[in-house]
Design a protein around this motif. Structure first.
Motif, PDB file in Angstrom:
ATOM      1  N   PRO A   6      90.062 -43.067  29.886  1.00 44.75           N
ATOM      2  CA  PRO A   6      88.992 -43.579  29.019  1.00 44.75           C
ATOM      3  C   PRO A   6      89.202 -45.083  28.753  1.00 44.75           C
ATOM      4  O   PRO A   6      90.318 -45.527  28.552  1.00 44.75           O
ATOM      5  N   ILE A   7      88.081 -45.799  28.785  1.00 47.07           N
ATOM      6  CA  ILE A   7      88.128 -47.266  28.724  1.00 47.07           C
ATOM      7  C   ILE A   7      87.351 -47.738  27.511  1.00 47.07           C
ATOM      8  O   ILE A   7      86.317 -47.160  27.190  1.00 47.07           O
ATOM      9  N   GLN A   8      87.830 -48.764  26.843  1.00 45.75           N
ATOM     10  CA  GLN A   8      86.980 -49.438  25.845  1.00 45.75           C
ATOM     11  C   GLN A   8      86.723 -50.858  26.341  1.00 45.75           C
ATOM     12  O   GLN A   8      87.622 -51.491  26.898  1.00 45.75           O
ATOM     13  N   ARG A  52      89.887 -52.254  28.441  1.00 43.57           N
ATOM     14  CA  ARG A  52      91.272 -51.838  28.181  1.00 43.57           C
ATOM     15  C   ARG A  52      91.376 -50.328  28.279  1.00 43.57           C
ATOM     16  O   ARG A  52      90.412 -49.609  28.008  1.00 43.57           O
ATOM     17  N   ASN A  53      92.577 -49.871  28.613  1.00 48.81           N
ATOM     18  CA  ASN A  53      92.893 -48.453  28.559  1.00 48.81           C
ATOM     19  C   ASN A  53      92.822 -48.027  27.090  1.00 48.81           C
ATOM     20  O   ASN A  53      93.555 -48.567  26.253  1.00 48.81           O
ATOM     21  N   ASP A  54      91.938 -47.083  26.764  1.00 55.09           N
ATOM     22  CA  ASP A  54      91.713 -46.693  25.368  1.00 55.09           C
ATOM     23  C   ASP A  54      93.013 -46.203  24.713  1.00 55.09           C
ATOM     24  O   ASP A  54      93.265 -46.472  23.541  1.00 55.09           O
ATOM     25  N   PRO A  57      95.939 -49.889  24.412  1.00 54.54           N
ATOM     26  CA  PRO A  57      95.029 -51.033  24.317  1.00 54.54           C
ATOM     27  C   PRO A  57      95.601 -52.342  24.864  1.00 54.54           C
ATOM     28  O   PRO A  57      94.867 -53.298  25.085  1.00 54.54           O
TER      29      PRO A  57
END
Ligand SMILES: CC(C)(COP(=O)(O)OP(=O)(O)OC[C@H]1O[C@@H](n2cnc3c(N)ncnc32)[C@H](O)[C@@H]1OP(=O)(O)O)[C@@H](O)C(=O)NCCC(=O)NCCS
Length: 167
Positions: A6-8, A52-54, A57
């Motif tokens: 999951p990405i933010q 970023r990698n959730d 971060p």
């Protein structure tokens, strides 16, 4: 191929700089230095969005830098970590930038890309960009032409690419 975690995607922070620089050096023949990114953070018209990698971060996976000027978005830099490519992140970063631009009433997206950079050109064409011209010897160090590309973010385009998103 492994799925992406999951990405933010959100605006650049200073602590993203080491991760950005690692990707930048692995991605471009003429990489930007740290000062470029820090300057972009200060310019009112500039935006740098970072993926970023959730769950971690600090792990930067890609970024996009663009300016919002009048009714245009000008895209200057987009890169994805080599280990994360071909899994849709480049497309997500571009769509996030274009969505931001639509919210700011931009209607045209512009960019320049090395003539030999087929991966990037395919990504842009799939999103609806079309080539509008060539600048000879645009990239001085390697004496390579730039292809100019443009996208009209009209209603049919927004419906196709952005409609399902909440924005
Ligand atoms: C260009 C770049 C950002 C693409 O990022 P990415 O996350 O790998 O791209 P995506 O997975 O979202 O790809 C979307 C589409 O672009 C095209 N594409 C992306 N990489 C490609 C490649 N190596 N070869 C052919 N087509 C490619 C494909 O059409 C792809 O769709 P598909 O996978 O369903 O076939 C990445 O390769 C990169 O960081 N390159 C170095 C920096 C750079 O060249 N930036 C652009 C400067 S203008």
């Amino acid at each position: 191929m492994k799925d992406l975690p999951p990405i933010q995607i959100s605006p650049m922070r200073k602590e993203d700089l080491p991760g950005i620089m690692e990707i930048e050096r692995a991605s471009h023949l003429d990489p930007w230095g740290e000062a470029f990114f820090l300057e972009e953070m200060e310019r009112p018209q500039s935006r740098v969005l970072v993926a970023r990698n959730d769950a971690k971060p600090r792990q930067v996976m890609g970024y996009i830098c663009f300016w919002l000027v009048a009714d245009e978005i000008q895209i200057f830099n987009v890169a994805v970590h080599p280990a994360c490519r071909r899994r849709g992140l480049g497309r997500r970063l571009l769509l996030e930038a274009l969505k931001t631009a639509c919210r700011a009433q931009a209607r045209t997206a512009l960019l320049e890309v090395r003539k030999s950079n087929q991966a990037a050109q395919r990504l842009y064409i799939r999103l609806g960009f079309r080539p509008t011209g060539v600048r000879p010897d645009y990239y001085q160090g390697v004496r390579e032409p730039a292809v100019l590309m443009e996208l009209e973010m009209d209603r049919p385009w927004r419906t196709r690419w952005l409609a399902e998103e909440r924005w």
